[in-house]
Structures are given as C-alpha cells and as structure tokens.
Design a protein around this motif. Sequence first.
Motif, PDB file in Angstrom:
ATOM      1  N   LYS A 111       0.285  -1.218   0.336  1.00 32.47           N
ATOM      2  CA  LYS A 111       0.125  -0.257   0.069  1.00 32.47           C
ATOM      3  C   LYS A 111       1.122   1.225  -0.252  1.00 32.47           C
ATOM      4  O   LYS A 111       0.393   2.023  -0.922  1.00 32.47           O
ATOM      5  N   ALA A 112       1.983   0.931   0.898  1.00 32.49           N
ATOM      6  CA  ALA A 112       2.524   2.378   1.128  1.00 32.49           C
ATOM      7  C   ALA A 112       3.426   2.578  -0.057  1.00 32.49           C
ATOM      8  O   ALA A 112       3.694   3.196  -1.290  1.00 32.49           O
ATOM      9  N   ILE A 113       3.821   1.853  -0.577  1.00 33.33           N
ATOM     10  CA  ILE A 113       4.831   2.089  -2.099  1.00 33.33           C
ATOM     11  C   ILE A 113       3.207   2.168  -3.111  1.00 33.33           C
ATOM     12  O   ILE A 113       4.715   2.915  -4.124  1.00 33.33           O
ATOM     13  N   ALA A 114       2.751   2.172  -3.404  1.00 29.77           N
ATOM     14  CA  ALA A 114       1.844   2.279  -4.034  1.00 29.77           C
ATOM     15  C   ALA A 114       1.325   2.940  -3.955  1.00 29.77           C
ATOM     16  O   ALA A 114       1.811   3.895  -5.603  1.00 29.77           O
ATOM     17  N   SER A 115       0.658   4.195  -3.159  1.00 34.17           N
ATOM     18  CA  SER A 115       1.007   5.052  -2.634  1.00 34.17           C
ATOM     19  C   SER A 115       1.954   6.420  -3.793  1.00 34.17           C
ATOM     20  O   SER A 115       2.162   7.422  -4.002  1.00 34.17           O
ATOM     21  N   PHE A 116       3.486   6.293  -2.957  1.00 36.19           N
ATOM     22  CA  PHE A 116       4.416   6.979  -3.218  1.00 36.19           C
ATOM     23  C   PHE A 116       4.807   6.730  -4.796  1.00 36.19           C
ATOM     24  O   PHE A 116       5.093   7.684  -5.600  1.00 36.19           O
ATOM     25  N   ARG A 117       4.679   5.727  -5.396  1.00 34.64           N
ATOM     26  CA  ARG A 117       5.298   5.141  -6.629  1.00 34.64           C
ATOM     27  C   ARG A 117       3.912   6.690  -7.376  1.00 34.64           C
ATOM     28  O   ARG A 117       4.126   6.300  -8.779  1.00 34.64           O
ATOM     29  N   ARG A 118       2.379   7.007  -6.604  1.00 36.91           N
ATOM     30  CA  ARG A 118       1.519   7.305  -7.939  1.00 36.91           C
ATOM     31  C   ARG A 118       1.989   8.802  -7.500  1.00 36.91           C
ATOM     32  O   ARG A 118       1.333   9.305  -8.358  1.00 36.91           O
ATOM     33  N   ASN A 119       2.505   9.141  -6.461  1.00 39.28           N
ATOM     34  CA  ASN A 119       2.349  10.252  -6.329  1.00 39.28           C
ATOM     35  C   ASN A 119       4.089  10.686  -5.983  1.00 39.28           C
ATOM     36  O   ASN A 119       4.214  12.089  -6.114  1.00 39.28           O
ATOM     37  N   ALA A 120       5.061  10.257  -6.039  1.00 37.28           N
ATOM     38  CA  ALA A 120       6.952  10.595  -5.896  1.00 37.28           C
ATOM     39  C   ALA A 120       7.116  10.827  -7.483  1.00 37.28           C
ATOM     40  O   ALA A 120       7.168   9.739  -7.596  1.00 37.28           O
ATOM     41  N   GLU A 121       7.756  11.251  -7.990  1.00 39.60           N
ATOM     42  CA  GLU A 121       8.751  11.181  -9.104  1.00 39.60           C
ATOM     43  C   GLU A 121       9.950  10.539  -8.412  1.00 39.60           C
ATOM     44  O   GLU A 121      11.753  11.902  -8.865  1.00 39.60           O
ATOM     45  N   PHE A 122      10.747   9.505  -7.877  1.00 38.75           N
ATOM     46  CA  PHE A 122      11.902   9.542  -7.161  1.00 38.75           C
ATOM     47  C   PHE A 122      11.651   7.887  -7.162  1.00 38.75           C
ATOM     48  O   PHE A 122      10.734   7.357  -6.707  1.00 38.75           O
TER      49      PHE A 122
END
Length: 346
Positions: free
Chosen positions: A261-272
């Motif tokens: 859940k955490a990495i899916a959200s990070f990848r949706r919202n962060a260009e890193f």
Amino acid sequence: MPSSSSNNRAKIQLISKAALIRLGVFLSILIVICVWVWFTLFWMPGKSYSGQLKPLSQQEISLRNLLQEDLKNLADEIGERNANNYKRLNAAVDFLKTGFSQAGYEVKEQEYKINGKSYYNIAAEKIGIKKPNEIIVVGGHYDSVFGSPGANDNGTGAAATLELARMFAQQKTNRTIRFVEFTNEEPPFFWTEDMGSLVFAKQLKAQNENVVAMLSLETMGYFSDRVDSQKYPFPIGLFYPNQGSFIAFVGNLKSGDLVRKAIASFRRNAEFPSEGAVLPSGVPGVGWSDHWSFWQQGYPAIMVTDTAPYRYVYYHKEEDTSDKIDFDKLTRVVSGLAKVISNLAE
C-alpha cells in the motif's frame, strides 16, 4: 512366456515413467514456490520512477530548507546525542518539543528511567475525524550511536518526522496520526527492553490502541548513482538495482500489505525511484530500526530507508555529518511520504 530381458525392459520403462512423474511433481512444486516467493516477497505494485528528476517546486524548496535547518541543529549544533552525551540528548528533546509546539501541537512526553536517568519519547498527535481510534504512527529515533553526530542515522528520520508533523498540523484526516520522536534506538539499548520505541509500543498494546500502520523513518538521506554502490544480504541483490539511487520500503511477512500500500501510493505521487521488499524478519537489516518494536506487539510496521549500512559508507562513523546528505533527494522522499501518510490516514 515373456523373456527375462522383456521383463527387465518393462521394469526399466516403469521406473523411468515413475521418475519422470516425480520430476514433474518436483518441478511443479518448485514453480509454485518460486511464484509465491516472487509475488509475496518481491513484487510491488506500480513502477519505480526512472529518468531525469524535475526541479524542486517552490513548496519543496521551502521544505528542503527546513529539513536542512533541522538536521544542522541536530547533527552540527547538538552533535552526538545518546546516553554517554546525556545533556546533548536532552538538548535534542528540547529542540524537537519546541518544533512540535510551534507547529500547534500539544506535545506529549513518555518518560522512563534507566539507571536513575530519565529518557523521553516525544509525541505529537493529529486526531482523526471519522476514525479517531484507528492510529497511524510515524516516527524516527533522534539519538545517535556512540562516536557519531548521526546526521543520516538518524537525524534524517527525526527531521523528516518533525517536518511531516508540521505539514499535517492544519490538515484534516479520517484516522489519527501520531508523530513520534523515539529515544535509545542505538546500542546498548537496541532490541532491549530499554529501546524507546519498544517502551512506546508496549504502552500502546497495554492500552489496547488500534495501530493500523507504523512507518519507521530510518537513515534516509544518502544516494549514489555509482555502479555497485548498493549492497544486499545474499541473495536479495539478485532482484534489485546495484545503484543506491532509490528509497526502500521494507517490512516483514505480516506487514506485506502495508509495504505494498505504501509503495503504491509513493509511486503514484512521487517522481523518485523506489523499491520494496517483504522479507522474513531474520534477514540481516530487515528489523534494524524502530518498526521492530511494533512487530513485537503484533502491529503492522515498515521501515523507510536508504538501506543504511548496505549503501552508506559513513554508517555509525564520526564522518556521518550533514554534508553527506542529499537534501534535494531527501526532500523528494519526504514529500512523497506526506502523500503516503495522507492516503493511509483516509
């Protein structure tokens, strides 16, 4: 009447057929295990960002400046802060308490004693609107190892916790968020009853608090594009990049859903760039921070990290100073984590 040679050929054929069946069953089981291992331990939703990093936005530049100021206060001005440097450890307490207070929080201290001296976990709480009894804990330890000013380990995590608390001070969330600065993560308290986060997690459990997610922010500010700059415990490196240019999300088997859940959200919202892993807690490094304490109490918890000793050559050394930190990249990570926390809090 069949000859003995015919019988022998028939027996050989039966044995060969049985061997093929056993081999087929073995291969099928092996394939099932490999598929399970891949999708349980290593597969992550979304795609890690690749390519040129965009310039920081004006908002991100402001965040970078705050992170830099926080870190210089902790690592440069206060410096080594631990049981051997008790006054400096308490100076860090005062600094972090002031930061939470200035953001508008009512600061809560959890005091406990070791050999007659008081140690403090510091918490700032944002009460949820619709699900106040469902709690997300976001925290990092503020102490440093003996002999080190602890800029990356773990000034970055402590500063990120403080800045994330400031970012959420005026936001409304459905779930409650507790931002916690933990004490005594480093030896000799690591994985002992006196580890600050374990003291905190035990109290949560004793009070029947419903912690639905815990994010441990640990050693987050060092990145390298150099080939072979990233190491792993064998055989984990077979599945991940050999350049230390990403942020990692790591959890144990029981926290696998939270990692994804955490990495899916990070990848949706962060260009890193980001990588995730769900691994047995016995793998070296997987439990090396405050999330471990929450595992001991049965709570789902993950670590967000640059992988510390598997990348950072100044880990636990005197040279762990603020000039080693890539503040632009740390800012991108913290900005992405704000989105992750916001999604989890809904």
